[in-house]
Design a protein around this motif. Structure first.
Motif, PDB file in Angstrom:
ATOM      1  N   TRP A   1      42.135  23.111  30.405  1.00  0.00           N
ATOM      2  CA  TRP A   1      43.086  24.116  30.878  1.00  0.00           C
ATOM      3  C   TRP A   1      42.429  25.475  31.088  1.00  0.00           C
ATOM      4  O   TRP A   1      42.899  26.288  31.895  1.00  0.00           O
ATOM      5  CB  TRP A   1      44.313  24.200  29.986  1.00  0.00           C
ATOM      6  N   LYS A   2      41.320  25.738  30.392  1.00  0.00           N
ATOM      7  CA  LYS A   2      40.586  26.973  30.655  1.00  0.00           C
ATOM      8  C   LYS A   2      39.978  26.953  32.066  1.00  0.00           C
ATOM      9  O   LYS A   2      39.968  27.970  32.767  1.00  0.00           O
ATOM     10  CB  LYS A   2      39.485  27.151  29.616  1.00  0.00           C
ATOM     11  N   ALA A   3      39.482  25.791  32.474  1.00  0.00           N
ATOM     12  CA  ALA A   3      38.942  25.669  33.828  1.00  0.00           C
ATOM     13  C   ALA A   3      40.041  25.871  34.865  1.00  0.00           C
ATOM     14  O   ALA A   3      39.827  26.494  35.913  1.00  0.00           O
ATOM     15  CB  ALA A   3      38.280  24.304  33.994  1.00  0.00           C
ATOM     16  N   LEU A   4      41.242  25.359  34.570  1.00  0.00           N
ATOM     17  CA  LEU A   4      42.371  25.541  35.482  1.00  0.00           C
ATOM     18  C   LEU A   4      42.767  27.009  35.557  1.00  0.00           C
ATOM     19  O   LEU A   4      43.079  27.540  36.639  1.00  0.00           O
ATOM     20  CB  LEU A   4      43.546  24.675  35.016  1.00  0.00           C
ATOM     21  N   GLU A   5      42.728  27.681  34.436  1.00  0.00           N
ATOM     22  CA  GLU A   5      43.041  29.120  34.411  1.00  0.00           C
ATOM     23  C   GLU A   5      42.038  29.896  35.258  1.00  0.00           C
ATOM     24  O   GLU A   5      42.404  30.830  35.986  1.00  0.00           O
ATOM     25  CB  GLU A   5      43.031  29.616  32.971  1.00  0.00           C
ATOM     26  N   LYS A   6      40.766  29.502  35.173  1.00  0.00           N
ATOM     27  CA  LYS A   6      39.731  30.184  35.955  1.00  0.00           C
ATOM     28  C   LYS A   6      39.964  29.987  37.461  1.00  0.00           C
ATOM     29  O   LYS A   6      39.797  30.929  38.256  1.00  0.00           O
ATOM     30  CB  LYS A   6      38.365  29.614  35.563  1.00  0.00           C
ATOM     31  N   VAL A   7      40.382  28.779  37.870  1.00  0.00           N
ATOM     32  CA  VAL A   7      40.686  28.539  39.286  1.00  0.00           C
ATOM     33  C   VAL A   7      41.804  29.468  39.750  1.00  0.00           C
ATOM     34  O   VAL A   7      41.737  30.051  40.846  1.00  0.00           O
ATOM     35  CB  VAL A   7      41.067  27.063  39.511  1.00  0.00           C
ATOM     36  N   CYS A   8      42.837  29.631  38.945  1.00  0.00           N
ATOM     37  CA  CYS A   8      43.960  30.509  39.301  1.00  0.00           C
ATOM     38  C   CYS A   8      43.503  31.956  39.439  1.00  0.00           C
ATOM     39  O   CYS A   8      43.932  32.672  40.368  1.00  0.00           O
ATOM     40  CB  CYS A   8      45.060  30.393  38.252  1.00  0.00           C
ATOM     41  N   GLN A   9      42.643  32.388  38.536  1.00  0.00           N
ATOM     42  CA  GLN A   9      42.138  33.761  38.619  1.00  0.00           C
ATOM     43  C   GLN A   9      41.334  33.971  39.900  1.00  0.00           C
ATOM     44  O   GLN A   9      41.452  35.008  40.560  1.00  0.00           O
ATOM     45  CB  GLN A   9      41.276  34.060  37.392  1.00  0.00           C
ATOM     46  N   ASP A  10      40.551  32.975  40.267  1.00  0.00           N
ATOM     47  CA  ASP A  10      39.719  33.105  41.463  1.00  0.00           C
ATOM     48  C   ASP A  10      40.554  33.115  42.742  1.00  0.00           C
ATOM     49  O   ASP A  10      40.134  33.693  43.758  1.00  0.00           O
ATOM     50  CB  ASP A  10      38.712  31.956  41.526  1.00  0.00           C
ATOM     51  N   LEU A  11      41.724  32.477  42.713  1.00  0.00           N
ATOM     52  CA  LEU A  11      42.555  32.399  43.909  1.00  0.00           C
ATOM     53  C   LEU A  11      43.364  33.665  44.167  1.00  0.00           C
ATOM     54  O   LEU A  11      44.006  33.779  45.212  1.00  0.00           O
ATOM     55  CB  LEU A  11      43.486  31.185  43.824  1.00  0.00           C
ATOM     56  N   GLY A  12      43.386  34.596  43.231  1.00  0.00           N
ATOM     57  CA  GLY A  12      43.988  35.885  43.507  1.00  0.00           C
ATOM     58  C   GLY A  12      45.302  36.160  42.798  1.00  0.00           C
ATOM     59  O   GLY A  12      45.814  35.319  42.044  1.00  0.00           O
ATOM     60  N   PRO A  13      45.905  37.327  43.061  1.00  0.00           N
ATOM     61  CA  PRO A  13      47.096  37.773  42.328  1.00  0.00           C
ATOM     62  C   PRO A  13      48.356  36.968  42.616  1.00  0.00           C
ATOM     63  O   PRO A  13      49.334  37.078  41.869  1.00  0.00           O
ATOM     64  CB  PRO A  13      47.270  39.224  42.800  1.00  0.00           C
ATOM     65  N   ARG A  14      48.378  36.183  43.666  1.00  0.00           N
ATOM     66  CA  ARG A  14      49.545  35.342  43.935  1.00  0.00           C
ATOM     67  C   ARG A  14      49.746  34.318  42.819  1.00  0.00           C
ATOM     68  O   ARG A  14      50.870  33.866  42.594  1.00  0.00           O
ATOM     69  CB  ARG A  14      49.363  34.634  45.282  1.00  0.00           C
ATOM     70  N   PHE A  15      48.711  33.979  42.083  1.00  0.00           N
ATOM     71  CA  PHE A  15      48.762  32.899  41.098  1.00  0.00           C
ATOM     72  C   PHE A  15      48.950  33.450  39.686  1.00  0.00           C
ATOM     73  O   PHE A  15      48.275  34.392  39.272  1.00  0.00           O
ATOM     74  CB  PHE A  15      47.488  32.053  41.169  1.00  0.00           C
ATOM     75  N   GLN A  16      49.877  32.841  38.971  1.00  0.00           N
ATOM     76  CA  GLN A  16      50.127  33.164  37.569  1.00  0.00           C
ATOM     77  C   GLN A  16      49.941  31.898  36.744  1.00  0.00           C
ATOM     78  O   GLN A  16      50.545  30.867  37.037  1.00  0.00           O
ATOM     79  CB  GLN A  16      51.548  33.703  37.377  1.00  0.00           C
ATOM     80  N   PHE A  17      49.099  31.970  35.710  1.00  0.00           N
ATOM     81  CA  PHE A  17      48.812  30.802  34.882  1.00  0.00           C
ATOM     82  C   PHE A  17      49.419  30.988  33.499  1.00  0.00           C
ATOM     83  O   PHE A  17      49.371  32.078  32.924  1.00  0.00           O
ATOM     84  CB  PHE A  17      47.295  30.607  34.764  1.00  0.00           C
ATOM     85  N   MET A  18      49.991  29.905  32.976  1.00  0.00           N
ATOM     86  CA  MET A  18      50.458  29.932  31.584  1.00  0.00           C
ATOM     87  C   MET A  18      50.136  28.598  30.933  1.00  0.00           C
ATOM     88  O   MET A  18      50.262  27.535  31.554  1.00  0.00           O
ATOM     89  CB  MET A  18      51.959  30.229  31.505  1.00  0.00           C
TER      90      MET A  18
END
Length: 688
Positions: free
Chosen positions: A205-222
């Motif tokens: 899930w940390k890797a998934l969080e990193k993908v969301c961060q790289d894709l920009g502010p449109r993405f929110q991870f929880m």
């Protein structure tokens, strides 16, 4: 008289089915359909009069058929004449058969056991033929109904939308494709919530969080740790964390690649304040290179091409989860997703409709996901859908059946949602008829008679005719609506059949116990595909099919006659239904694993979810009983036959419905099209 009427209407229904297969006849205008229908009625009456000693009665039956078709056409004004005739004549044949069966059941009473067993058989026949009529109604709606005007929205209506991606322990290469497609969506005010629910591996899930961060502010991870309620509970928490100005939420499975024009292309429907949700078809990718996957694909498509359009005519569609949009205020109005229901999306749509809201079905697909790549995962998925149907039935039966308890539900909505749950029972009915036929074969092989109503002669041809025409209509409808080949349509039917036993278990399990838990672990590791594994994955189905084939042979050898030949045919068909399970298991093991498929096969989306308790509850006694029955049947073959005597054989009517969805196909039959097949469906085509 009843026997003659049953045969007359059965022949007319069969002839109408065959003529309807001619391209464009089923939807032909009345100046084509009416003369053609009259010719069919006239030819049937002429042939029956030639064979009968009472031509007047045949003319009366022809008049009854014409009047019934006319009434059906007036009842459903948007149907074509041939569609109305197909439905009316099939119903007339079923009613006449049931009246004749009822007459046989109660005209000769041979004790309380005979009356009870024969009455139960009659009830099973009524249930089977009623489900068959419901599947046929959906087919006529899809093929013979004039298209209605689609709900129109305001293209300028662009509210703030949140797309939610629930994930559990997903392979990062699979979910990354989904998130990149969401990043490319053309919509001015959009956020994407990625909701990781209880993934045990922190690195995942940390890797998934990193993908969301790289894709920009449109993405929110929880990330939710030790969170109750599974997917429904996670999405309820995600909704609580949404910004206050979000009006519309959508659900996207973590294996979907979404088109850039979604949700802009469908969000305009929400300009109508009465619209609570919009559902688009679930579609799939990476399937065309494999025959098994093609059959699985078209078994899924049956629900969205036939069942959903039929339901849409009466504002009775279901919210099927992924690729659907829902008004957040309405979702909060009904209390959010119900985490006690494994098909929480379909259950929520019923509660929304009961409040007087509207659902819109937009028939264009806007994304494509991946299908389960193992038979074990497919069985778990179908088990969950069927179990969800049972839970909805248990929770809302008063809403659907009791007058005044359905809030603002219309009669059409009640019927569609009731059938959506009931059509799953096409497969348990299949199991009941299989057991009864096995018992009949066993008794016949040892020259005994069961204490149950018996049939001989020409009437035994009607169950075979019901069966053949029902299957033909399901495959024909699938082919017409999905534009697939006959071979692919038959493969879709095989997939419905392969799931018949697991749907039966789900129905029994859902009736016995409401609450459940999930298993999300694959059954085998890559490279472990052996014939032992294939047979183990479908062990009960293998035993059922072997017992059926042996019983059919034993019955024919020990008591050869036309009656036993008809019953042997039905039993061979039943055995063939369950024989599709090892076929599907072996075919799934033979799928070529591309890098994407290899990754997805490890996904919880592919392995499915199966309740932890009760799935094998019926396995041990079923295995023991079938082994004992097989030994006895083989022993009967080795026993010298007794002096020949005219056999009297109990003969249940069996009609496999398309999906369950189900169905049963349902069917089902369903098909299934249990048919049917359907995501959070009614059915096939379960399948029911």
């Amino acid at each position: 008289m009843l026997l003659h009427a049953a045969l007359f209407f059965g022949a007319l229904a069969g002839a109408t089915t065959l003529v309807a297969l001619i391209p464009r006849v089923i939807a032909a205008r009345i100046w084509v359909g009416l003369p053609l229908g009259l010719v069919l009625i006239g030819i049937t009456a002429s042939i029956a009069s030639f064979e009968s000693a009472d031509p007047t009665f045949d003319n009366e039956l022809a008049l009854i058929a014409l009047v019934t078709v006319t009434v059906t056409r007036l009842w459903q004004r948007r149907w074509s004449w041939m569609g109305a005739q197909l439905f009316a004549t099939a119903c007339l044949a079923a009613i006449a058969y049931l009246l004749f069966a009822g007459q046989l059941t109660f005209e000769t009473v041979r004790g309380p056991i005979y009356v009870l067993a024969s009455a139960v058989l009659l009830l099973l026949e009524i249930a089977a033929l009623s489900l068959s009529a419901s599947y046929l109604f959906e087919i006529i709606e899809a093929l013979a109904r004039k298209p209605a005007r689609q709900h129109q929205g305001d293209p300028k209506f662009l509210p703030r939308v949140a797309l939610q991606v629930p994930a559990y322990n997903e392979p990062i290469e699979v979910v990354t494709e989904t998130l990149k497609s969401l990043a490319a969506i053309d919509y001015p005010d959009l956020i994407v919530q990625v909701v990781d629910n209880n993934t045990p591996d922190e690195s995942n899930w940390k890797a998934l969080e990193k993908v969301c961060q790289d894709l920009g502010p449109r993405f929110q991870f929880m990330h939710l740790e030790n969170w109750p309620g599974y997917k429904a509970g996670a999405l309820n928490e995600a909704n609580r964390r949404l910004p206050k100005d979000v009006e519309i939420v959508g659900v996207v499975d973590s294996d979907y690649v979404v088109n850039a024009d979604w949700p802009r292309a469908v969000v305009d429907h929400f300009a109508d304040p009465n619209v609570a949700f919009v559902q688009t078809p679930q579609n799939y990718r990476d399937w065309s290179d494999d025959q098994y996957l093609r059959g699985l694909y078209y078994s899924y498509q049956y629900f969205f091409e036939i069942t959903m359009p039929s339901r849409a005519h009466r504002n009775a569609i279901i919210f099927a989860g992924t690729m659907g949009l829902i008004r957040l205020s309405v979702l909060r109005e009904i209390g959010g997703w119900n985490s006690d229901i494994v098909t929480e999306d379909a259950e929520a749509s019923l509660r929304m409709l009961a409040r007087g809201h509207r659902g819109v079905y937009e028939p264009r697909p806007f994304g494509a996901g991946l299908m389960p790549l193992s038979f074990d995962g497919l069985k778990k998925q179908r088990f969950r859908w069927a179990l969800g149907g049972m839970q909805i039935l248990r929770l809302h039966w008063k809403t659907l059946l009791v007058p005044g308890a359905g809030e603002k539900l219309t009669l059409g909505q009640r019927i569609h949602y009731m059938l959506g749950s009931v059509q799953w029972f096409g497969d348990p009915l299949m199991a009941c008829f299989t057991i009864l036929l096995l018992a009949t074969a066993f008794a016949t092989a040892f020259h005994h008679q069961l204490p149950i109503r018996t049939m001989t002669g020409a009437i035994l041809g009607l169950p075979v005719a019901f069966l053949a025409t029902g299957l033909l209509r399901a495959v024909w409808a699938m082919r017409l609506k999905t534009k697939c080949t006959w071979r692919d349509a038959i493969a879709g039917l095989q997939v419905w059949f392969a799931l018949s036993w697991v749907v039966t278990l789900a129905c029994v399990r859902g009736l016995l116990r409401f609450h459940t838990a999930f298993l999300r672990t694959p059954k085998s590791k890559e490279g472990e595909a052996t014939w032992f594994q294939v047979l183990r994955s479908a062990s009960i189905e293998v035993l059922l099919s072997v017992a059926g084939f042996v019983a059919a042979i034993a019955m024919l050898v020990r008591a050869p006659s036309m009656s036993t030949a008809a019953l042997s045919f039905l039993l061979v068909f039943q055995a063939s239904v369950y024989a599709n399970a090892p076929w599907a298991s072996a075919s799934a093991e033979g799928i070529h694993l591309t890098p994407l498929r290899r990754a997805y096969k490890r996904s919880a989306q592919s392995t499915g979810a199966w309740p932890a308790f009760g799935a094998t509850l019926l396995g041990v006694p079923a295995v023991a009983g079938l082994i004992a029955l097989g030994v006895l049947l083989i022993a009967s073959l080795a026993t010298p036959p007794a002096a020949p005597e005219p056999p009297t054989i109990s003969a249940p009517v069996q009609h496999k419905a398309s999906p369950s969805p189900t169905t049963s196909p349902s069917a089902s039959p369903s098909p299934s099209p249990s048919a049917s097949p359907s995501p959070s469906p009614s059915p096939s085509p379960s399948p029911s």
